[in-house]
Design an enzyme around this catalytic site. Structure first.
Site, short mmCIF file in Angstrom:
data_model
loop_
_atom_site.label_atom_id
_atom_site.label_comp_id
_atom_site.label_asym_id
_atom_site.label_seq_id
_atom_site.Cartn_x
_atom_site.Cartn_y
_atom_site.Cartn_z
N MET A 1 -1.84 6.11 6.39
CA MET A 1 -0.60 5.33 6.47
C MET A 1 0.50 5.92 5.58
O MET A 1 0.24 6.80 4.75
CB MET A 1 -0.88 3.89 6.07
CG MET A 1 -1.62 3.11 7.15
SD MET A 1 -1.93 1.40 6.66
CE MET A 1 -2.05 0.61 8.26
N GLY A 2 1.68 5.38 5.72
CA GLY A 2 2.83 5.81 4.94
C GLY A 2 3.92 6.30 5.88
O GLY A 2 4.04 7.48 6.12
N VAL B 1 0.83 -1.20 0.00
CA VAL B 1 0.00 0.00 0.00
C VAL B 1 0.87 1.26 0.00
O VAL B 1 0.42 2.32 -0.40
CB VAL B 1 -0.96 0.05 1.21
CG1 VAL B 1 -1.97 -1.08 1.13
CG2 VAL B 1 -0.22 0.04 2.54
N ASP B 2 2.12 1.10 0.44
CA ASP B 2 2.99 2.28 0.54
C ASP B 2 3.44 2.80 -0.82
O ASP B 2 3.98 3.89 -0.93
CB ASP B 2 4.21 1.96 1.41
CG ASP B 2 3.82 1.74 2.86
OD1 ASP B 2 2.80 2.33 3.29
OD2 ASP B 2 4.51 0.97 3.55
N TYR C 1 -5.93 0.22 9.71
CA TYR C 1 -6.21 -0.96 8.89
C TYR C 1 -7.44 -0.79 7.98
O TYR C 1 -7.54 -1.47 6.96
CB TYR C 1 -6.45 -2.20 9.77
CG TYR C 1 -5.21 -2.88 10.28
CD1 TYR C 1 -3.94 -2.41 9.96
CD2 TYR C 1 -5.29 -4.01 11.08
CE1 TYR C 1 -2.80 -3.04 10.44
CE2 TYR C 1 -4.16 -4.65 11.56
CZ TYR C 1 -2.91 -4.16 11.24
OH TYR C 1 -1.79 -4.81 11.71
#
Lengths: 429, 429
Positions: A198-199, A151-152, A305
């Protein structure tokens, strides 16, 4: 380096497939691509999945995917999470831990495994590359192909990473929706909505928040990228200007945002009433800053999540690419390749055209691709038109899962264990 | 009490419609129902929307919805947030602030308004009831109809509240997805996922987390309801048992969870490095408890506005009902009703059948409907079969918005102001 070698050995070899690192909404679509392609390939016997990634190989904890129906395997395409279990576990180098490599050979030999498909991000590419060495350094004929997933979106060479497009779509859509919400509340209540995404190192996911605003619906969005040194005064001035101009705004903050001294903004030395350290997120810290600095009412959310599991709003493009890299990995194996990864090459933005090419794994493992500076607006709080041109194709199309009784029908496989043939192997986790 | 009175006065009266309190994914569907029904009714002139709820009425800040195309009004059905702006503002009683009521009459007279539709929850029902008094106590002929809306699902009489079904679907789906994620990670990483959901007083939204697990896909879910006295030891024992049995679990915690002494669990007396009070959520507190008490790795998320704005995964049943209460409100007005609310009556669970009935507003305002104890499992951490039977129909069906370029096409109205006719009115906000 990629090596050309014919798939050789005692007749039809079996394949090993496993999932590694943080899972995504579409990693199972890659599993589906691998397994369906293997089922069609006469050269390949069964597909054994590793339970919990490489750990399944080391502990001989293998799943016989031939026990699953075609319908169940097909349903992986719309099921989030990792159907065989994932792991966060890095192999040491051959020099540091030769015993692990000998064990892998033992397990692969016992189960006649000649193909190794590893589905993961940068750390997992390193594992896959190490397994590929079994072939050259230890004489065991294996073809290790890495199936990209993260996903990054921070793998090099490939234009984008399967898993990212769906998170990007989720964040873009959710940011648009929540911004319409705060717009309604701003007159007497919340004026700033803060969403943490996220990241840890790269701001690709945060950038997707910028897609919430577009020519069809302009919305005031402020993005805090991990690539941009956080300047609190400049940030508050930006929010102040946005709220003065529009009455409200949304702040999309990357979990990886850091102070100029390198500390994570999320790590504010928080203590609860008992003096215990408390792990907060970046969102509450930023929200509090807005309240203390500007006196504005806020709300904050941390997607965590939810964002990477959100198969219900997956990008159709992402699902298609996740499946395609799985399929391509098998094709590369059949062509005798080792230590390679199917990568996505972009041919054009509009119309979006792409194809799968081969990337040498040595150039993929342990390298992170950051957002280029030209994708971040001059003031550091937004995305540029070229960033938009990059991102937009990746969120195209909706690939809804089937529903029953109002709920998505996600499959749970039987995951039947392959009978063990070897003595147990101790593994410190 | 409901009163029967013919819609009377100087020919065709105009209608006032406004949105109040926290917005939802489907409050605009109710707006669509009201406006479309008014457009069809020969007895009703224009629909003037209040900008930011009752504040728009008091400050003569009216929006002329006749300036919007039929397509734009129709698009409200799939657009989240409050298209005309909402407010958190309660009218004082007639005795306490007569001037406000005189002002309302002044505005209504100036714009020939004879119908008042107020779209909100319990507090807003109180406002609507007060406006209804203009008719009986001050002789101004108005028919005030409340259009129910609240994600909290805590209005009395009505079987459920428009807005809730879509949040319930979002939470059920997201919990299912995130639980599949943590299931994949549990071997070497996260074992407990904590999701904080809305519901300051009532646990309806938290209960929806229970739908994540069903006969087709059983998942270990622990729910923390605001209705159940929080017992930390019992909670940790439950999580421990779940993780021992399944390897992982998800905890759905209501923002309204309280300690036995009445303090919110989210209010942990948190201080940052500078000693400033920090408003945390319940999720990080619960997550930290799991780490300190059980030594388990966790992730946590706070859905906040994402859950109530998530039109992309709205319940088709909810959208239909939100539209229907808007339409029914207009029908009640045309029948000469005042101080009433269209309520949803459930005729049967399976197949789900419902109809709209009339509820006297005096029995709706300022009353909260808690989860009945029989909906909560004996151990206090789950939902019962009767709760499931209640919730399941409300999340039925998917009502996807249209997409363009990978993004939902949400409408932004022109919101053209009606020219003011009166002197300004000072309002302390």
């Amino acid at each position: 380096m990629a090596t050309k070698k014919k798939a050789a050995g005692r007749g039809r070899k079996n394949a090993f497939y496993a999932q590694s690192g943080g899972v995504t909404a579409v990693i199972n679509a890659s599993a589906c691509g691998v397994i369906e392609a293997c089922r069609k390939a006469r050269e390949i016997g069964k597909v054994y999945a590793g339970r919990n990634g490489i750990i399944g190989a080391l502990t001989e904890d293998l799943i016989d995917t031939s026990k699953e129906s075609a319908a169940a395997i097909s349903a992986l395409r719309h099921t989030p999470g990792g159907a065989f279990g994932s792991c966060r576990y890095k192999l040491k180098s051959l020099e540091e831990n030769r015993a692990q490599y000998e064990r892998l050979i033992e397990v692969f030999e016992a189960h006649n495994i000649g193909y190794f498909f590893y589905n993961g991000g940068g750390d997992s590419a390193d594992t896959c590359l190490k397994v590929a060495q079994l072939s050259e350094k230890m004489g065991y004929p294996i073809q290790a192909i890495h199936v990209p997933k993260t996903v990054d979106n921070d793998l090099p060479i490939t234009d984008n990473c399967p898993g990212f497009g769906s998170v990007a779509k989720y964040i873009a859509v959710s940011t648009r929706e929540a911004t319409l919400d705060v717009a309604s509340m701003a007159k007497t209540s919340t004026k700033v909505f803060v969403l943490e995404v996220m990241g840890r190192h790269a701001g690709w996911i945060a950038a997707a928040g910028g897609l919430a605003s577009g020519p069809d619906l302009e919305l005031p969005i402020v993005i805090l990228f991990p690539e941009v040194r956080f300047d609190q005064d400049k940030f508050l001035a930006k929010v102040d200007a946005m709220v003065k101009a529009h009455g409200y705004c949304t702040v999309v903050v990357s979990e990886g945002l850091r102070w100029p001294d390198g500390r994570f903004v999320s790590d504010q030395g928080m203590r609860d009433a008992f003096g215990h350290a408390q792990l907060g997120g970046a969102a509450p810290v930023i929200a509090n800053m807005v309240r203390e600095g500007l006196g504005l009412k806020y709300h904050w959310a941390v997607a965590d999540y939810l964002q990477r599991a959100a198969r219900h709003i997956a990008s159709a493009t992402d699902v298609e690419q996740a499946y395609a890299v799985g399929q391509a990995a098998v094709e590369m194996a059949l062509q005798g390749r080792n230590a390679v990864m199917p990568a996505i090459e972009r041919r054009s933005d509009k119309p979006y055209r792409w194809r799968i090419v081969e990337a040498p794994l040595a150039q993929v493992a342990n390298r992170e691709k950051m957002m280029p500076r030209r994708f971040i607006s001059r003031d550091g709080f937004g995305i540029t038109p070229s960033c938009r041109a990059y991102l937009e194709p990746l969120i195209q199309g909706e690939a809804y899962p089937p529903y029953r009784n109002g709920m998505p029908r996600y499959v749970r496989l039987k995951n039947v264990a392959v009978p063990k043939k070897l003595a147990p192997f101790e593994l410190a986790l």
